[in-house]
Every structure is written in C-alpha cells, then in structure tokens.
Design an enzyme around this catalytic site. Sequence first.
Site, mmCIF file in Angstrom:
data_model
loop_
_atom_site.group_PDB
_atom_site.id
_atom_site.type_symbol
_atom_site.label_atom_id
_atom_site.label_comp_id
_atom_site.label_asym_id
_atom_site.label_seq_id
_atom_site.Cartn_x
_atom_site.Cartn_y
_atom_site.Cartn_z
ATOM 1 N N SER A 47 -109.030 54.632 3.761
ATOM 2 C CA SER A 47 -108.972 53.418 2.934
ATOM 3 C C SER A 47 -109.499 53.609 1.529
ATOM 4 O O SER A 47 -109.273 52.752 0.675
ATOM 5 C CB SER A 47 -109.769 52.297 3.591
ATOM 6 O OG SER A 47 -108.957 51.640 4.509
ATOM 7 N N LYS B 154 -107.185 53.159 -1.296
ATOM 8 C CA LYS B 154 -106.624 51.849 -1.684
ATOM 9 C C LYS B 154 -106.899 51.452 -3.133
ATOM 10 O O LYS B 154 -105.972 51.023 -3.837
ATOM 11 C CB LYS B 154 -107.108 50.770 -0.707
ATOM 12 C CG LYS B 154 -106.495 50.966 0.692
ATOM 13 C CD LYS B 154 -107.114 50.061 1.734
ATOM 14 C CE LYS B 154 -106.486 50.334 3.115
ATOM 15 N NZ LYS B 154 -107.184 49.589 4.184
ATOM 16 N N TYR C 237 -97.867 54.731 2.965
ATOM 17 C CA TYR C 237 -99.227 54.245 3.263
ATOM 18 C C TYR C 237 -99.989 55.249 4.126
ATOM 19 O O TYR C 237 -101.129 55.615 3.829
ATOM 20 C CB TYR C 237 -99.163 52.867 3.933
ATOM 21 C CG TYR C 237 -100.523 52.404 4.401
ATOM 22 C CD1 TYR C 237 -101.495 52.005 3.487
ATOM 23 C CD2 TYR C 237 -100.856 52.398 5.760
ATOM 24 C CE1 TYR C 237 -102.761 51.611 3.909
ATOM 25 C CE2 TYR C 237 -102.116 52.006 6.193
ATOM 26 C CZ TYR C 237 -103.067 51.612 5.256
ATOM 27 O OH TYR C 237 -104.323 51.235 5.671
ATOM 28 N N TYR D 291 -115.304 46.309 3.589
ATOM 29 C CA TYR D 291 -114.914 45.585 4.810
ATOM 30 C C TYR D 291 -115.646 44.242 4.874
ATOM 31 O O TYR D 291 -115.848 43.606 3.849
ATOM 32 C CB TYR D 291 -115.180 46.435 6.050
ATOM 33 C CG TYR D 291 -114.464 47.772 6.024
ATOM 34 C CD1 TYR D 291 -113.089 47.832 5.878
ATOM 35 C CD2 TYR D 291 -115.170 48.955 6.134
ATOM 36 C CE1 TYR D 291 -112.423 49.056 5.860
ATOM 37 C CE2 TYR D 291 -114.519 50.181 6.121
ATOM 38 C CZ TYR D 291 -113.144 50.222 5.981
ATOM 39 O OH TYR D 291 -112.500 51.417 5.945
ATOM 40 N N VAL E 6 -112.512 54.737 7.073
ATOM 41 C CA VAL E 6 -112.919 55.007 8.455
ATOM 42 C C VAL E 6 -113.210 56.485 8.733
ATOM 43 O O VAL E 6 -113.775 56.803 9.766
ATOM 44 C CB VAL E 6 -111.865 54.521 9.473
ATOM 45 C CG1 VAL E 6 -111.860 53.010 9.562
ATOM 46 C CG2 VAL E 6 -110.489 55.059 9.147
HETATM 47 N N1 GLU Z 1 -105.373 54.540 7.693
HETATM 48 C C1 GLU Z 1 -106.353 53.627 8.145
HETATM 49 C C2 GLU Z 1 -105.722 52.375 8.748
HETATM 50 O O1 GLU Z 1 -104.928 51.733 8.114
HETATM 51 C C3 GLU Z 1 -107.281 53.283 7.054
HETATM 52 C C4 GLU Z 1 -108.377 52.477 7.593
HETATM 53 C C5 GLU Z 1 -109.580 52.483 6.763
HETATM 54 O O2 GLU Z 1 -110.017 53.548 6.318
HETATM 55 O O3 GLU Z 1 -110.127 51.394 6.562
HETATM 56 O O4 GLU Z 1 -105.993 52.006 9.844
#
Ligand code: GLU
Length: 610
Positions: A66, A69, A191, A243, A261
Amino acid sequence: MRDQDIVGAYLSRLHAEISANRDGEVATYIPELGRVDPDKFGICAVTIDGQVYCTGDWDSEVSIQSVSKPFMYGAALSEHGRERVLEHVGVEPTGEMFNAIVLDEATNRPFNPMVNAGAIATSELMTLDDRSDSTARMLDIMSRFAGRDLDIDTSVFRSEHDTGHRNRAIAYMMLNTAMIRRAPEDVLDLYFKQCAVLVNCRDLAVMAATLAAHGRNPMTGDRVIAPDNVRDVLSVMASCGMYDYAGQWGFDVGLPAKSGVSGLIGAVVPGQLGLAVFSPRLDAVGNSVRGMEVCRRFAEDFGLHSFSERTDLRSVIRREYRSGEIQSRNVRDGREIDIIRRDATEFAVLDLQGPLFFGAMERVARRVGALVSKGVREIALDFRRVALVDTGGLALFVRLVDALGGTGVTLHLAEVRYRDSLSGLVDLVTDDADGVLKIVDDVDGALADYENRVIAKAGLTQETQKLALSDHAVFEGLDAGEIAQLQSIAGTLSFAPGEVMLKAGDDAKAFLTVARGTASVTVPLGPERARRVASIGPGQAIGEMALLDGGKRSANIVADGPVLAYIFSVESIRALSDDSPRIMEKILGNMVLSLTHRLRRTNDELSAME
Ligand code: GLU
C-alpha cells in the site's frame, strides 16, 4: 566528538532499543507475504539535500504494497490534474478497514486514495490500453521517485493475483456504478503489480524524501511531480495514510505517512527529510509495530510533529534604529554631524533575521506601519540574515508595498541582490509602479545617501572645495614647513564616478589621501559580487598601510562620485623622512590613532548587537 555521524548513531541506537519488541503478526492473507523473516528490521532517513542514514536490514527488499498508493496518486494528479482525479476518488478519511467494500453513497466515489477502493480507482486512471505499457509507465514513475530502476516481485504479484478476490469485488462494484470503465482485470493487473514493486528502506526513504523536497528527487535532481501535487498527496497521507489509526497517528506523530501490509512505513517531514522503516510484524490495524515505534520516537525526540513549536517569531526584527542614532560610515565634519543629528529623523533601519514566512512578515509589516505613522519616510530592510522569504511571506509583502503606494514612503531592500532565495523580492521592483521599492547594496549606502540629501537640504554644499594637505588626518601636527615638503612630493589624481582607485591584490607602493569626494572600500565576494565595508571621505587616507608592510592591497577602493586625491609614493615619503624623521613619526602616530578609533567603533558596534 566520538561519532561524527550523529544522526546515523541515533538511528542505530533506536534500532537496537526497538529490536526487542516482537509484538504483532506477519500478514499472511497474501500467501507469499507470509514467507518473510519476521525479525527483519531496517531504518533509513534521507534528507532533502541527499544525505542518507541507514541502519539494520535497510537493504532487504520487500514488496511495497500500500505504500505505492500515495506515489500513484501523485502520478495520477500529475497526469490528469486535480479536478479529474477528484471526480474518481475523494479525500475523506473512512472509519472502515483498508479493504472495505464501501463507496460514498452520494457520489459513488471511493472515500480516499489510500484505501483499496480509492487506490484501484487511481490505478484505473493510470491504466493504458496495453497492460505492458501500463506496467512500464508505473515502474518508470516509481523508479523516478526512488532514483533507481525498480522491479516487480513476480511471485508476490502472482500470489495476490490468484487470491485477491476481495479487491476484485471492489473493482467490479466500481464497474457496476460506472466509477471505473475499463476492464477490472486490466486495472487490477496494474494495481497488483504496483503493490508488488520491490523496494528496500533506502528506496522508500528516497521516495519519501522526494515528497519532502516538494517533488524533486534529492539524489537525482529529477522533478518527478509538481509541488502542488505533492501538497495534495501529503494532505491525504496525513489524514488517511495509516489505516484506521490515522487519527491517533496524526495526534501522536503528526507526520504524513503511509504504511503497507508487508511491514513498511514511509513518513515525510516536509522540507526536511523522508523516513522509511521495514519490520514485518503488524498490529491489529495492519501497521508495522516497530515501524510505528520508530516514527513516534523520531518525531518526539526532534519535535517533528507538524504542529509542534518550531520558530520564535519574536526575533524576526533583530535590531531597529533611526538615522540620527547610528550614522553611516561616511566621514563627516562637525557641521554635517550636527545637521544629521538634528534633521535626519525620517529614516529607520530594520535588521531582519530568520525565514520570512507569513507570521514573521506580518510582524515586519506591522512594524513598518507603526514607523510610517510616526513620520518615518524611508525604511531600510536589511535582509542579510534572512535565508528565505516563502510564498506566503512574499504575498503579504506585496500587499504592504501596495498599501505604501502613493504615500511617498520608500522601502530600501538591502542585501537582496544575487540571492536566489530572495529573487522573489527583487522581481517585485518590476511591478512597483509607485516606486515604493528601491534595491540597495547595503544599509550603510542607503543611510549615507539619505544623510547626503539631508545635508544638501540644510543648504550645506559638501565637498566643493579641495581640502588642503594640512587638513588631512594623517598629516595632523605637521608644521607649515613639513607640509610644504610633503606638497613638493605629492601628485594629484582625479577619478570619475565608479572608477577603481585601488585594486585588491595590487602591490602597495603608494597611498592616497582624499581631497574631494568620497570613495567606497569594497571587498570582492565573487566574480560579480562585492561587499561595501567602509566609506572614505575628504581628509582620509587610502592604502596608507603601504607605509608599514608594502604588501598587497586587501580591498578595492571605488570612487562614489568625482574624486580628487593626493598621491604619495612610499619611496618618496621614506626619502623625505631620511632628512626630516619627524614627518614619518607624526604620520605613523596619526595612523595608530585612526586605527584605535576604528577598533573602538567596531567594539561599539559589536556591543550594540548584543
Ligand atoms: N496489495 C495489498 C491489498 O490490496 C495492499 C494492502 C496494503 O498494503 O494495505 O490487499
């Protein structure tokens, strides 16, 4: 000093202390992520001028997840502009989990680009017709942020591609509401790939430092995205980056950050540095336990919270004085000094210091206003100790200049020339229709000019006649016969305005005394720059040190206006003194006296600055 790398040493100590913490669990919902060594722990900080501090397992590569992003969001803003991006994804924090299947009911938009729905919508904006083109462009952007070529961990990509059905559900739901229009599998391909980009702590710290440097990569100098895009990215990182913990994070740490994550956290101290931590064990919300601890401690130990106290505005005006109180370095006779003390009351100097952003400039503007209301007509602002004027400070200054238009008040801007960080001020002069602003080299020059005008106004015409030799300070105490002897060896020279009278570096074989006009002593600071350090007027000697050491000239002397001077060669003075030793004795005595005065003056100035 024992360890010169003080930041590196600090980070190593922090690393050692926090290593003991084994709380949390490694994420396993993407099967491949579960294979990581849970004890890995790396930290890296990169400053906006490219200094790198790394410790622990900083070079372990891991999928960015993430933390991709914010960078993709920045790329989308840069590619499509803010308005278009805002149609597809909002900027509102959610109280939901990062992978929640919810959209804003009124608009159908995902809440923000840091949750999966918003990130997938962002990915759609960055999807091209051909999957490999999308991948190549995404990798290029990430690599430019990191300053090196990054790659994709194909097993992580495969693993998520084969199991990421929740993200698939989100994408199809957005297709259903026409929030995305491209084939969901194409969008998800991009993605999942952006989440599988491999980085180490150093890469992520450089990426964060690029945001800290308002979009310019500190290692490569590459301008990756524009400062306005960075501002938008940092805003959503600050409100939505951690988060469900974003609110508490903002409260405790107060830095824009994003976690993922795989156990990475990238944090940004705008204008200062980027920080990256990798440690795979996550808390219940999904944030790296040690990563959070590192950021929290780092921010606390160095007061980096966005809202912590950082500047002391009280000191922006370092010193303030009026023209009557402190005079220019120009040499004046008694009558002139009397006039200055009596009449030179409308000129004030504000010696400024520190960065001039809005809050600091407000103080300056307020002080200028107060001085003007007390009858001050000219104010010299000394920017010598001002490192920068930011856009907010400049915007306020423009309003001050506008407000002074038509009042007849002049602001002299001193020490702003040749200073890149102050070029905004210099540029203002072009639009200054009322002629409020005047750029001057230094405060002393502006002050001397003002004094000259005051003296002229009082009816005293200066420097009209040629000063007799007996009136020159170095020849004080010599009798008429001795003066006549000097007269016989003196030459006269006249200089045009701006002409160099003595040049730094030249052999010192003669000295001058000024009979009419004034000259400036300037010390060269570079090929085009010079600082005026003193002014010399009628009755004063120039380069008389030649009598003592005969070395090289240490400064340039430039005629301010037309100057008439006597010149004496060292050789001829020496020859004269062989017959009349009293001449040399008197001259040297007078030189010592004048040096003593100069020293006293310097001491007084130093104590006035305390
Ligand atoms: N590729 C992960 C997902 O979409 C990223 C999650 C994350 O790092 O928050 O579940």
